[in-house]
Design a protein around this motif. Structure first.
Motif, mmCIF file in Angstrom:
data_model
loop_
_atom_site.group_PDB
_atom_site.id
_atom_site.type_symbol
_atom_site.label_atom_id
_atom_site.label_comp_id
_atom_site.label_asym_id
_atom_site.label_seq_id
_atom_site.Cartn_x
_atom_site.Cartn_y
_atom_site.Cartn_z
ATOM 1 N N GLU A 158 0.851 -1.185 0.000
ATOM 2 C CA GLU A 158 0.000 0.000 0.000
ATOM 3 C C GLU A 158 0.893 1.244 0.000
ATOM 4 O O GLU A 158 2.029 1.204 0.476
ATOM 5 C CB GLU A 158 -0.839 0.077 1.279
ATOM 6 N N GLY A 193 2.694 1.340 3.234
ATOM 7 C CA GLY A 193 1.919 0.634 4.255
ATOM 8 C C GLY A 193 2.133 -0.866 4.281
ATOM 9 O O GLY A 193 3.240 -1.358 4.062
ATOM 10 N N GLN A 194 1.051 -1.570 4.487
ATOM 11 C CA GLN A 194 1.103 -3.027 4.622
ATOM 12 C C GLN A 194 1.237 -3.698 3.257
ATOM 13 O O GLN A 194 0.881 -3.122 2.222
ATOM 14 C CB GLN A 194 -0.185 -3.532 5.271
#
Length: 201
Positions: A158, A193-194
């Motif tokens: 992300e 992000g993840q």
């Protein structure tokens, strides 16, 4: 809006610092607002594409973002530009220097094999170096951020710019200009992000 160069800029209406545009807007603030609205709409319509990520890909993103406003959208600038004390890449070196960076990206499998901590560092360095080149007369930041969203997504993560304020972003870019990638690394540490497979599941 950033104001570049000195003397009469051929990209601007004569006697002004307002960029010539397809809407024939002669007021800076009005042009800035139109540019913001048009690029937001354009960005929503741009779909992610896989590699290769190269200068042609960046030019196409720029064309899609700014094509409704500037006749030179997607075209490499033809003049040298600066912002404050920062002088960007000489116009004759824009293409060869950009090709060097994208070749490095391709030779490293578009960073797809990097663990997150190394990815953050590599992305920050590449972003800072590409920003020094500034291949377009205007709109470099927006086109480049969109490009890096695609690069990061292709790596399986992300990415979001939420929480990155304008001054932090500016300071990070200035530091990277002087090869201090720490602030830019901090930006991408928060922006990346993840893994997408974890988000999906």
């Amino acid at each position: 809006m950033d104001k570049y160069g000195s003397g009469q800029d051929p990209y601007c209406y004569e006697g002004t610092s307002t960029l010539r545009n397809l809407l024939d807007i002669h007021d800076d603030k009005t042009l800035e607002a139109a540019e913001r609205e048009l690029t937001l709409l354009a960005a929503e319509a741009i779909q992610f594409s896989p590699p290769p990520y190269d200068l042609a890909y960046l030019q196409e993103l720029h064309r899609q973002l700014f094509g409704d406003l500037y006749p030179w959208a997607g075209q490499i600038r033809t003049i040298d530009i600066s912002k404050g004390e920062t002088r960007f890449c000489n116009v004759q070196r824009v293409e060869p220097e950009t090709h060097k960076l994208f070749s490095h990206l391709a030779q490293n499998d578009d960073f797809t094999n990097l663990k997150r901590n190394r990815l953050v560092t590599a992305i920050a360095e590449l972003y800072g170096d590409l920003n020094v080149i500034h291949p377009f007369r205007e709109g470099n930041g927006r086109a480049q951020r969109l490009l890096f969203e695609h690069i990061v997504i292709n790596c399986g993560y992300e990415i979001s710019w939420d929480g990155i304020d304008q001054q932090e972003w500016l300071d990070a870019n200035i530091a990277a200009y002087y090869c201090d990638y720490g602030p830019m690394t901090a930006v991408f540490e928060r922006s990346i992000g993840q893994p997408l497979d974890e988000v999906i599941t």
